[in-house]
Design a protein around this motif. Structure first.
Motif, short mmCIF file in Angstrom:
data_model
loop_
_atom_site.label_atom_id
_atom_site.label_comp_id
_atom_site.label_asym_id
_atom_site.label_seq_id
_atom_site.Cartn_x
_atom_site.Cartn_y
_atom_site.Cartn_z
N THR A 351 32.33 28.98 37.42
CA THR A 351 32.43 30.35 37.90
C THR A 351 31.53 31.28 37.09
O THR A 351 30.82 32.13 37.66
N ILE A 371 36.30 31.89 46.72
CA ILE A 371 37.55 32.23 46.02
C ILE A 371 37.73 33.74 46.03
O ILE A 371 36.83 34.50 46.44
N HIS A 372 38.90 34.22 45.59
CA HIS A 372 39.19 35.66 45.57
C HIS A 372 38.46 36.33 44.40
O HIS A 372 38.24 35.71 43.35
N THR A 375 40.21 36.13 41.16
CA THR A 375 40.07 34.84 40.49
C THR A 375 38.79 34.80 39.66
O THR A 375 38.78 34.28 38.54
N TYR A 378 39.42 36.88 36.54
CA TYR A 378 40.32 36.18 35.63
C TYR A 378 39.60 35.05 34.90
O TYR A 378 39.75 34.90 33.67
N ARG A 379 38.79 34.29 35.63
CA ARG A 379 38.09 33.17 34.99
C ARG A 379 37.03 33.66 34.00
O ARG A 379 36.80 33.03 32.96
#
Length: 410
Positions: A351, A371-372, A375, A378-379
């Motif tokens: 990511t 992906i959102h 996400t 967060y990653r």
């Protein structure tokens, strides 16, 4: 051992007891041959062909000795016939093939004689056993060598007459910089060398030695070319498991089209592929091929499967990996805990790499990865916790380390 039946008993028992060790004995023989002919080990097809030929010959001669079969019943096994064909297609002279047989004979004879020395105490009996077995072994090799020599000549003539051979010869001359008229080369190849070119290398690892994979590789190359709007690529087999290809363009192709084709795993269908970058004219024909070869090296090194590896995506890694040890130390220093191989960290790392490639645009990164956006955010935070710094700090070093890690493999 004046009684011929006594010799038969010894050779039958010896050969029968050695058959279960066949694979190990063949491996030792191949190591011995490669030590004297290193050029056979450096080429994957020649190496595989030697292994198969040695195995088939060893198995046949052991079984003949164990069964008491007369040497005149010997014929070249499938592996030996295939090896003669491989030698032709890899451009190896007949002398190289025959030298491999001489070395293999020397290894086998030493092995067989050593077995007798450990089994027979009486000097006269040992001498008779040596004489009998020497005659058998050398008559066997003489018969097989004659047959594979004939097969080599047949394959050589067939190859020399084929259109594929002419294309291969012409391309090799172009790649090596030999003087060849551009119009003549264009006519021979049925391919305009004055256009823009995208070089490709496609390859696979067949499950069975006898499997003909060139047709599959050619189909894969045509599918990739069609997806780029160029239905007639130049296809040149290089051996039995590798295909060189060039896709010609009149105008500069759309980069998005190339990227889409590179991500089209359906076109490959289990094959492996690497490409150079689009280059102009005859110089570009050579350069894009060289780039595709380097991209293949990176794909093999990293273990990438089922995708097209573009040189432009791995060029930095290719240059930096000239010193692999230093590259590994650099990656470990820059990534720290982010270099861990577990699934969770691998997802975080992937990511971050896409996020950096997309200039830190969270929405674009999320769309590309499917992906959102939350996400992605967060990653990235997880990555920064593992790094102990922001992903924007030492950004170039971070991007380089991420690329290198994906190319280093195990």
């Amino acid at each position: 051992m004046t009684d011929p039946s006594a010799w038969d008993d010894v050779r039958r028992q010896t050969a029968a007891e050695m058959l279960p060790r066949l694979r190990d004995l063949v491996d030792e023989c191949v190591v011995y041959i490669n030590a004297h002919q290193p050029e056979l080990a450096s080429d994957p097809e020649l190496a595989a062909g030697l292994q198969s030929s040695a195995y088939d010959n060893f198995e046949q001669i052991f079984r003949m000795l164990a069964d008491g079969s007369p040497v005149f019943e010997a014929s070249a096994p499938a592996g030996a016939i295939d090896y003669a064909e491989i030698m032709v297609k890899r451009g190896q002279p007949l002398q190289t093939l025959l030298r491999a047989y001489r070395l293999g004979t020397m290894y086998f004879w030493r092995l067989w004689r050593r077995e007798f020395v450990t089994r027979i105490d009486d000097p006269d009996e040992l001498m008779q056993a040596v004489d009998h077995s020497m005659q058998f072994v050398f008559d066997y090799v003489d018969a097989i060598a004659e047959e594979v020599t004939e097969e080599y000549a047949v394959q050589r003539e067939r190859w020399a007459r084929s259109a594929a051979a002419l294309r291969h010869e012409t391309v090799v001359r172009l790649l090596s910089g030999e003087g060849i008229d551009l119009d003549v080369a264009t006519q021979r190849l049925s391919y305009d060398l004055r256009r823009r070119h995208l070089g490709l290398v496609l390859w696979t690892h067949p499950e069975h030695e006898a499997e003909d994979v060139i047709h599959r590789l050619e189909q894969g190359a045509r599918r990739l070319a069609a997806s780029m709007g160029a239905p007639r690529p130049l296809l040149v087999p290089d051996g039995r498991t590798t295909l060189w290809a060039w896709i010609g363009f009149e105008d500069e192709p759309d980069p998005d089209l190339l990227d889409h084709a590179a991500r089209d795993s359906d076109a490959l269908r289990g094959l492996h592929a690497a490409t150079g970058e689009v280059e102009d004219g005859i110089r570009g024909f050579v350069d894009t091929h060289t780039e595709a070869l380097r991209a293949r090296e990176m794909a093999e090194r990293s273990g990438r499967r089922g995708q097209v590896v573009r040189y432009g995506r791995v060029v930095v890694s290719s240059l930096l990996l000239a010193d692999t040890d230093r590259a590994r130390r650099f990656v470990a220093r820059e990534l720290g805990a982010l270099a861990a191989a577990d699934d969770a960290t691998t997802r975080i790392r992937a990511t971050v790499q896409v996020h950096l490639e997309e200039q830190l645009r969270t929405g674009v990164t999320a769309k590309r990865l499917g992906i959102h956006q939350n996400t992605v955010t967060y990653r990235v935070r997880q990555a920064e916790a593992l790094l102990g710094r922001s992903v924007t700090d030492r950004r170039y070093e971070l991007e380089t380390a991420l690329r290198l890690l994906g190319s280093l493999g195990d």
